[in-house]
Design a protein around this motif. Structure first.
Motif, short mmCIF file in Angstrom:
data_model
loop_
_atom_site.label_atom_id
_atom_site.label_comp_id
_atom_site.label_asym_id
_atom_site.label_seq_id
_atom_site.Cartn_x
_atom_site.Cartn_y
_atom_site.Cartn_z
N UNK A 101 0.83 -1.21 0.00
CA UNK A 101 0.00 0.00 0.00
C UNK A 101 0.87 1.26 0.00
N UNK A 102 1.92 1.27 0.80
CA UNK A 102 2.82 2.43 0.83
C UNK A 102 3.53 2.61 -0.51
N UNK A 103 3.85 1.50 -1.16
CA UNK A 103 4.49 1.59 -2.47
C UNK A 103 3.54 2.22 -3.50
N UNK A 104 2.27 1.80 -3.46
CA UNK A 104 1.30 2.37 -4.38
C UNK A 104 1.08 3.86 -4.10
N UNK A 105 1.09 4.23 -2.83
CA UNK A 105 0.96 5.65 -2.48
C UNK A 105 2.13 6.45 -3.01
N UNK A 106 3.31 5.87 -2.95
CA UNK A 106 4.49 6.56 -3.45
C UNK A 106 4.39 6.84 -4.94
N UNK A 107 3.64 5.98 -5.65
CA UNK A 107 3.44 6.19 -7.10
C UNK A 107 2.18 6.98 -7.38
N UNK A 108 1.56 7.54 -6.34
CA UNK A 108 0.37 8.36 -6.51
C UNK A 108 -0.89 7.58 -6.76
N UNK A 109 -0.95 6.30 -6.30
CA UNK A 109 -2.12 5.45 -6.53
C UNK A 109 -2.89 5.20 -5.24
N UNK A 110 -3.06 6.24 -4.42
CA UNK A 110 -3.72 6.06 -3.14
C UNK A 110 -5.20 6.39 -3.20
N UNK A 111 -5.76 6.69 -4.34
CA UNK A 111 -7.18 6.99 -4.44
C UNK A 111 -7.98 5.70 -4.57
#
Length: 243
Positions: A233-243
């Motif tokens: 989840x943190x990796x996806x957030x780092x790529x701007x995919x937290x929506x």
């Protein structure tokens, strides 16, 4: 004279048929002998089946009369015993990624007001629903594995119930979220398949060790999922995919 000739002809026919019958019986016996599996004597584990053409053992591991292995060697990948052992624990391990993926992310998921997970009771009820799906499917998958075997049972569970794992991301309210968790819980029935698989692959002398090892390595997937899902989840957030 005619009667004598007829009598002689009948005797000759009977003799020919008798010889033919004896030949057929001998052929049947030879065929039955050829169908019997060739074996060699193992001083520790008794007769072991061999290939009648090459004289090599059919199985790398020593087996009993039902071709169940006497040893567990996890570092090997030989067919059918150790390959079956590998798939028995690995498919259970993988199933945990779908079954337990939601729990470590609940602190984030509950923030979505549309899902109605703000209260501890609502989250607890969703957990109960997920477990109830597992209980139901375990009652079904046992007879299914008896009928169709562990490979079909494993492939069926992993294929069909990967769909709700994908669809839970589209949940739009509490009911849809809990429905997805209910069907995701069916993945927990892979435990039954794991135990069935190792039970038919290993002899009573070692089946307890095989069952415990396959189940333990499969259950390890729960801990690995809880450790890795927040990192994903943190990796996806780092790529701007937290929506």
């Amino acid at each position: 004279t005619r009667n004598i000739c007829i009598g002689i002809w009948i005797v000759e026919v009977e003799l020919v048929l008798g010889r033919m019958s004896g030949t057929e019986q001998a052929a049947d016996v030879t065929e039955q002998v050829n169908l019997q599996p060739a074996t060699i004597d193992d001083p520790e584990f008794g007769p072991q089946p061999v290939d009648p053409e090459t004289g090599e053992r059919l199985f790398r591991l020593p087996v009993d009369e039902k071709h169940r292995a006497f040893k567990v060697q996890p570092w090997r990948f030989d067919r059918p015993h150790m390959r079956g052992f590998f798939f028995a624990w690995s498919h259970f391990f993988i199933a945990f990624f779908g079954w337990f993926a939601v729990a470590p992310l609940m602190t984030t998921i509950k923030k979505d007001p549309k899902l109605g997970l703000e209260t501890k009771k609502a989250r607890g009820n969703s957990n109960v629903i997920a477990v109830s799906g597992t209980i139901l499917m375990r009652l079904i998958i046992g007879p299914f594995a008896d009928r169709f075997g562990p490979r079909v049972a494993s492939a069926g569970i992993m294929t069909i119930f990967s769909i709700p794992v994908y669809l839970i991301g589209t949940a739009f309210n509490y009911a849809s979220f809990c429905t997805a968790r209910f069907f995701i819980g069916f993945l927990g029935a892979t435990f039954v398949v794991t135990q069935y698989w190792t039970s038919i692959m290993f002899a009573p002398l070692i089946v307890g060790t095989a069952n415990a090892t396959s189940a333990g390595w499969g259950n390890l997937g729960g801990g690995v999922t809880n450790a890795l899902m927040p990192q994903f989840f943190n990796m996806f957030k780092a790529f701007g995919l937290d929506e």
